[in-house]
Design a protein around this motif. Structure first.
Motif, mmCIF file in Angstrom:
data_model
loop_
_atom_site.group_PDB
_atom_site.id
_atom_site.type_symbol
_atom_site.label_atom_id
_atom_site.label_comp_id
_atom_site.label_asym_id
_atom_site.label_seq_id
_atom_site.Cartn_x
_atom_site.Cartn_y
_atom_site.Cartn_z
ATOM 1 N N MET A 116 0.844 -1.198 0.000
ATOM 2 C CA MET A 116 0.000 0.000 0.000
ATOM 3 C C MET A 116 0.883 1.254 0.000
ATOM 4 N N THR A 117 0.507 2.218 -0.834
ATOM 5 C CA THR A 117 1.262 3.457 -0.914
ATOM 6 C C THR A 117 1.128 4.246 0.380
ATOM 7 N N ARG A 118 2.253 4.722 0.899
ATOM 8 C CA ARG A 118 2.223 5.512 2.129
ATOM 9 C C ARG A 118 1.500 6.828 1.885
ATOM 10 N N ARG A 119 0.611 7.174 2.770
ATOM 11 C CA ARG A 119 -0.143 8.412 2.631
ATOM 12 C C ARG A 119 0.683 9.604 3.105
ATOM 13 N N LYS A 120 0.585 10.702 2.403
ATOM 14 C CA LYS A 120 1.318 11.910 2.766
ATOM 15 C C LYS A 120 0.661 12.558 3.978
ATOM 16 N N VAL A 121 1.472 12.938 4.949
ATOM 17 C CA VAL A 121 0.962 13.518 6.188
ATOM 18 C C VAL A 121 1.588 14.894 6.399
ATOM 19 N N SER A 122 0.756 15.918 6.508
ATOM 20 C CA SER A 122 1.203 17.273 6.821
ATOM 21 C C SER A 122 0.986 17.548 8.305
ATOM 22 N N TYR A 123 1.876 18.321 8.854
ATOM 23 C CA TYR A 123 1.869 18.592 10.305
ATOM 24 C C TYR A 123 2.029 20.100 10.474
ATOM 25 N N PHE A 124 1.018 20.737 11.067
ATOM 26 C CA PHE A 124 1.009 22.192 11.190
ATOM 27 C C PHE A 124 1.388 22.606 12.609
ATOM 28 N N TYR A 125 2.392 23.475 12.688
ATOM 29 C CA TYR A 125 2.868 23.904 14.006
ATOM 30 C C TYR A 125 3.441 25.304 13.910
ATOM 31 N N ASN A 126 2.968 26.183 14.782
ATOM 32 C CA ASN A 126 3.496 27.530 14.935
ATOM 33 C C ASN A 126 4.164 27.597 16.302
ATOM 34 N N ASP A 127 5.462 27.883 16.333
ATOM 35 C CA ASP A 127 6.211 27.791 17.590
ATOM 36 C C ASP A 127 5.809 28.852 18.615
ATOM 37 N N GLU A 128 4.966 29.811 18.225
ATOM 38 C CA GLU A 128 4.479 30.801 19.191
ATOM 39 C C GLU A 128 3.396 30.229 20.101
ATOM 40 N N VAL A 129 2.718 29.165 19.656
ATOM 41 C CA VAL A 129 1.479 28.744 20.302
ATOM 42 C C VAL A 129 1.683 28.265 21.742
ATOM 43 N N GLY A 130 2.846 27.697 22.038
ATOM 44 C CA GLY A 130 3.088 27.185 23.380
ATOM 45 C C GLY A 130 3.476 28.232 24.387
ATOM 46 N N GLY A 131 3.606 29.479 23.958
ATOM 47 C CA GLY A 131 4.046 30.536 24.856
ATOM 48 C C GLY A 131 2.927 31.310 25.525
ATOM 49 N N PHE A 132 1.684 30.978 25.228
ATOM 50 C CA PHE A 132 0.555 31.694 25.822
ATOM 51 C C PHE A 132 0.161 31.052 27.147
ATOM 52 N N HIS A 133 -0.529 31.837 27.990
ATOM 53 C CA HIS A 133 -0.800 31.373 29.346
ATOM 54 C C HIS A 133 -2.158 31.872 29.806
ATOM 55 N N TYR A 134 -3.074 30.968 30.087
ATOM 56 C CA TYR A 134 -4.414 31.339 30.536
ATOM 57 C C TYR A 134 -4.419 31.915 31.953
ATOM 58 N N GLY A 135 -3.428 31.591 32.735
ATOM 59 C CA GLY A 135 -3.375 32.021 34.132
ATOM 60 C C GLY A 135 -2.832 30.896 34.993
ATOM 61 N N PRO A 136 -2.226 31.227 36.139
ATOM 62 C CA PRO A 136 -1.498 30.221 36.927
ATOM 63 C C PRO A 136 -2.359 29.081 37.451
ATOM 64 N N GLN A 137 -3.625 29.319 37.742
ATOM 65 C CA GLN A 137 -4.475 28.265 38.273
ATOM 66 C C GLN A 137 -5.426 27.670 37.228
ATOM 67 N N HIS A 138 -5.288 28.100 35.996
ATOM 68 C CA HIS A 138 -6.197 27.610 34.955
ATOM 69 C C HIS A 138 -5.714 26.263 34.422
ATOM 70 N N PRO A 139 -6.623 25.300 34.236
ATOM 71 C CA PRO A 139 -6.190 23.963 33.788
ATOM 72 C C PRO A 139 -5.706 23.899 32.351
ATOM 73 N N MET A 140 -6.139 24.839 31.503
ATOM 74 C CA MET A 140 -5.681 24.813 30.112
ATOM 75 C C MET A 140 -4.286 25.394 30.021
ATOM 76 N N LYS A 141 -3.343 24.578 29.519
ATOM 77 C CA LYS A 141 -1.948 24.982 29.419
ATOM 78 C C LYS A 141 -1.482 24.865 27.967
ATOM 79 N N PRO A 142 -1.458 25.949 27.198
ATOM 80 C CA PRO A 142 -0.952 25.860 25.830
ATOM 81 C C PRO A 142 0.476 25.329 25.735
ATOM 82 N N HIS A 143 1.202 25.358 26.830
ATOM 83 C CA HIS A 143 2.565 24.830 26.864
ATOM 84 C C HIS A 143 2.615 23.350 26.449
ATOM 85 N N ARG A 144 1.502 22.648 26.617
ATOM 86 C CA ARG A 144 1.436 21.231 26.238
ATOM 87 C C ARG A 144 1.722 21.037 24.747
ATOM 88 N N LEU A 145 1.431 22.058 23.927
ATOM 89 C CA LEU A 145 1.673 21.963 22.490
ATOM 90 C C LEU A 145 3.158 22.003 22.178
#
Length: 425
Positions: free
Chosen positions: A1-30
């Motif tokens: 089977m022919t390998r399927r082409k896979v694109s991967y989108f990433y902007n290195d700025e995205v992990g630098g944002f911060h919802y707040g110290p006690q907020h569970p959402m952490k963009p740093h995970r990206l």
């Protein structure tokens, strides 16, 4: 089977944002995910792309002009004077104002739009944007840590070239924002597997099936605490197989929220990498154009683990169990292994309960799709105001609970551990 082409989108700025110290959402995970993808050498099999930020014009293809204008203008410095608008747009508690909030949302949406465009242009077979998958945002309000619904924007883009798009959501939480956006059209079918009951956002009943032209095109699979790998597969595969058979989509968008994993800070399921990843593997095996997005996930090290694991699945790679050297290596202690171990929590999804759900869909929902044309005729030039209507289905022959909407600001405090909302990894 022919390998399927896979694109991967990433902007290195995205992990630098911060919802707040006690907020569970952490963009740093990206940033952690990307570093682990690089550490495992998966970049060698990926077409890595840096997406542009979505423009205001692009964002208003779904969101209202005034809402996007507000998101662009509000800052921590002027939030107090815009308090009346924050209330109007549901910004302030679950969705706080933080520095760079609009840029963060634009990056997320830009990646998903770019992924959809590459699919449309036949430039790739599979497109990944782990910064996307923010499925709660509505046309005119923020919700559930989500400000802009990148998924709806990506699906609208796919609809320019594809007659039917299937949306699948394996996040712990119901994909309510996407469901509402496409509630009255047959060109998009939404399928969400989620925790149901007194749990944010309080929607996602089996009876919530769509309206008008979209009737029968909204499928919700409500699940209970303790869902494990085998039980998840036993319900996921037959439901999706039936959907594919009767709906015959031309493209798929898969939201891979990681809060359905064992040990998630806001979670109550017991999935491992294999249980979560087998959904990705099954959807990939269908061979259809595929956009893969992130979503929830509040134990950062496990988010990075599972999205790296699923990136490997999408490029036909097998990963060794030991975490490779990377900038965030210490986050993965004390074992420094890729695997996520299940806990001993009881699985409240009994065989009888899962049998009842499967029977419900085979007899009352999916079976009725047999009588619906495989190629919906509705042409959508603009979806307009998202429909938020209640189904008129009765429940005389089922014990499955109907949807009860809860306040939009309801937090998941019922399942949080006391020590899980700090900044520790």
């Amino acid at each position: 089977m022919t390998r399927r082409k896979v694109s991967y989108f990433y902007n290195d700025e995205v992990g630098g944002f911060h919802y707040g110290p006690q907020h569970p959402m952490k963009p740093h995970r990206l940033r952690m995910t990307h570093d682990l993808v690089i550490g495992y050498g998966l970049y060698k099999k990926l077409d890595i792309c840096r997406p542009k930020k979505a423009t205001e014009e692009e964002l208003t293809r779904f969101h209202s002009d005034d809402y996007i204008s507000f998101l662009k203008s509000v800052t921590p410095d002027n939030a107090e004077e815009l308090a009346h608008l924050m209330t109007k747009y549901n910004v302030g508690e679950d969705c706080p104002v933080f520095s760079g909030m609009f840029d963060f949302s634009s990056i997320s949406a830009g990646g998903s739009l770019s992924a959809a465009r590459q699919i449309n242009n036949d430039e790739t077979d599979i497109a990944i944007n782990w910064a996307g998958g923010l499925h709660h945002a509505k046309k005119c309000e923020a919700s559930g840590f989500c400000y802009v619904n990148d998924i709806v924007l990506a699906i609208l883009e796919l609809l320019r070239f594809h007659q039917r798009v299937l949306y699948i959501d394996i996040d712990l939480h119901h994909g309510d924002g996407v469901k509402e956006a496409f509630y009255t059209t047959d060109r998009v079918m939404t399928v969400s597997f989620h925790k149901y009951g007194e749990f944010f956002p309080g929607t996602g009943s089996v009876h919530d099936i769509g309206e008008r032209a979209g009737k029968r095109y909204s499928v919700n699979v409500p699940l209970n605490d303790g869902m494990d790998d085998n039980s998840y597969k036993s319900i996921f595969v037959p439901v999706i197989e039936s959907v594919i058979k009767h709906y015959r989509p031309e493209a798929i968008v898969l939201q891979c929220g990681a809060d359905s994993l064992s040990g998630d800070r806001l979670g109550c399921f017991n999935l491992t990498l294999r249980g979560h990843g087998q959904c990705v593997e099954f959807i990939k095996s269908l061979g259809l154009p595929l956009v893969v997005l992130g979503g929830g996930g509040y134990t950062m090290r496990n988010v990075a683990r599972v999205w790296t694991w699923e990136t490997a699945i999408l490029v036909d790679s097998t990963l060794p169990p030991d975490i490779p050297s990377n900038e965030y290596y210490n986050y993965f202690g004390p074992d420094y292994k890729l695997e996520i171990q299940p806990t001993s929590m009881p699985n409240l999804n009994t065989t009888e309960y899962l049998d009842k759900i499967r029977a419900f869909y085979s007899t009352r929902v999916l079976e009725q799709l047999r009588h619906i044309p495989h190629a919906p005729s509705v042409q959508v030039n603009g979806l307009g105001e998202p429909a938020m209507l209640d189904s008129d289905e009765d429940d005389d022959d089922t014990e499955l609970a109907k949807d009860t909407r809860l306040p939009m600001r309801l937090l998941d405090h019922l399942v949080e551990r006391d020590d899980e909302l700090d900044d520790r990894p």
